[in-house]
Design an enzyme around this catalytic site. Structure first.
Site, short mmCIF file in Angstrom:
data_model
loop_
_atom_site.label_atom_id
_atom_site.label_comp_id
_atom_site.label_asym_id
_atom_site.label_seq_id
_atom_site.Cartn_x
_atom_site.Cartn_y
_atom_site.Cartn_z
CG PHE A 58 -1.74 -1.15 1.24
CD1 PHE A 58 -2.62 -1.55 0.06
CD2 PHE A 58 -2.06 -1.86 2.54
CE1 PHE A 58 -3.42 -2.56 0.21
CE2 PHE A 58 -2.85 -2.96 2.58
CZ PHE A 58 -3.66 -3.21 1.36
CG HIS A 69 29.84 18.67 3.17
ND1 HIS A 69 29.98 20.13 3.73
CD2 HIS A 69 30.18 17.90 4.38
CE1 HIS A 69 30.42 20.11 5.00
NE2 HIS A 69 30.26 18.65 5.45
CG HIS A 73 26.15 21.19 1.39
ND1 HIS A 73 26.68 21.17 0.18
CD2 HIS A 73 27.22 21.61 2.06
CE1 HIS A 73 27.97 21.53 0.19
NE2 HIS A 73 28.34 21.57 1.16
CG ASP A 75 30.29 24.03 4.24
OD1 ASP A 75 29.72 22.95 3.82
OD2 ASP A 75 31.16 24.68 3.57
CG HIS A 79 33.00 21.21 6.64
ND1 HIS A 79 33.35 20.05 6.18
CD2 HIS A 79 33.19 22.12 5.43
CE1 HIS A 79 33.69 20.08 4.80
NE2 HIS A 79 33.61 21.18 4.46
#
Ligand code: MN
Length: 262
Positions: A58, A69, A73, A75, A79
């Site tokens: 279903f 990254h 995106h 940072d 990072h």
């Protein structure tokens, strides 16, 4: 007067526009390619587990696999080695992810020179014309690079000397990092440093200075051409990955319809 009903009715009526600044996330979304001996992240992929069939008659659902990254995106400070004792992406105070968005349009310069780097005097001149940055500002560098956002090769623009994409000088990165009113910077390219950022001092100065000063970066933005130079607000929504150095993010701008770019 309560602010939220007014805000929502303006969105509903279209006098406040929601502009999506996010690249679509799929296996072909352009991503960074580090040269050997460095290791690369995996690209995004969607692995179907069921699609209204025997494993799930279903429903449809899938696993996602992705590097942190990838695509549009954020940072987080951890990072970079300069921010290693700072916040991971889950620890970022949410209020820092909302703020005034200022759009510095250097698309003509980047069009003329793919290695264009924004310097202190460019920003100072911009502020002299448009006003000083307000608290919580996100500085968005428009370079026109979003026109390559579905073309890996054009997006990275690499030749035998490396990648040629616009960014910031080391001096500008240090100067922005020292300004308390800035929450972060956003770019249309694959990373917050220029394609030739490894040649600067320190290498990758936007990462080094900004993330080391508890600022954030967002990459692969789109549709900055729809924003006015000042007056828009940004909403950055990364996943709260515990220990994460970054995350794919949905990024929106709120723009007064009358102020939307001509
Ligand atoms: Mn990144």
């Amino acid at each position: 007067m309560p602010i939220i009903p007014e805000l929502l009715s303006a969105i509903g009526a279209g006098s406040l526009r929601v502009v999506d600044l996010t690249n679509r996330l799929q296996a072909s979304t352009p991503t960074l390619r580090l040269p050997a001996p460095f290791a690369n992240l995996i690209d995004f992929s969607l692995e179907t587990v069921s699609a209204y069939d025997e494993p799930g008659p279903f429903w449809k659902h899938a696993n996602i696999r992705t590097g942190e990254h990838i695509g549009t995106h954020l940072d987080a400070p951890i990072h970079w080695i300069s921010g290693r004792d700072g916040h991971d992406v889950s620890e970022i105070p949410p209020a820092r992810l909302f703020g005034p968005a200022v759009v510095l349009d250097f698309s003509a310069e980047a069009d003329a020179d793919a290695d264009f780097v924004l310097d202190v005097h460019h920003v100072a001149d911009w502020e002299a014309e448009h006003g000083a940055f307000e608290p919580g500002t996100w500085l968005l560098l428009r370079t026109g690079w979003d026109r390559f956002s579905s073309d890996q090769e054009a997006f990275l623009n690499a030749d035998e000397t490396g990648s040629h994409t616009p960014g910031f000088t080391a001096e500008c990165a240090a100067w922005l990092a020292a300004r308390p009113e800035i929450s972060g910077v956003g770019v249309e390219t694959v990373g917050i440093d220029a394609g030739r950022g490894a040649e600067l001092n320190p290498p990758f100065p936007a990462h080094f200075h900004l993330l080391g000063a508890d600022k954030y970066g967002i990459t692969s933005l789109q549709n900055l051409a729809l924003l006015p130079p000042t007056g828009a607000a940004i909403v950055v929504a990364p996943l709260p990955i515990v220990g994460g150095s970054g995350s794919p993010a949905r990024v929106y701008a709120l723009v007064e319809a009358e102020a939307a770019a001509r």
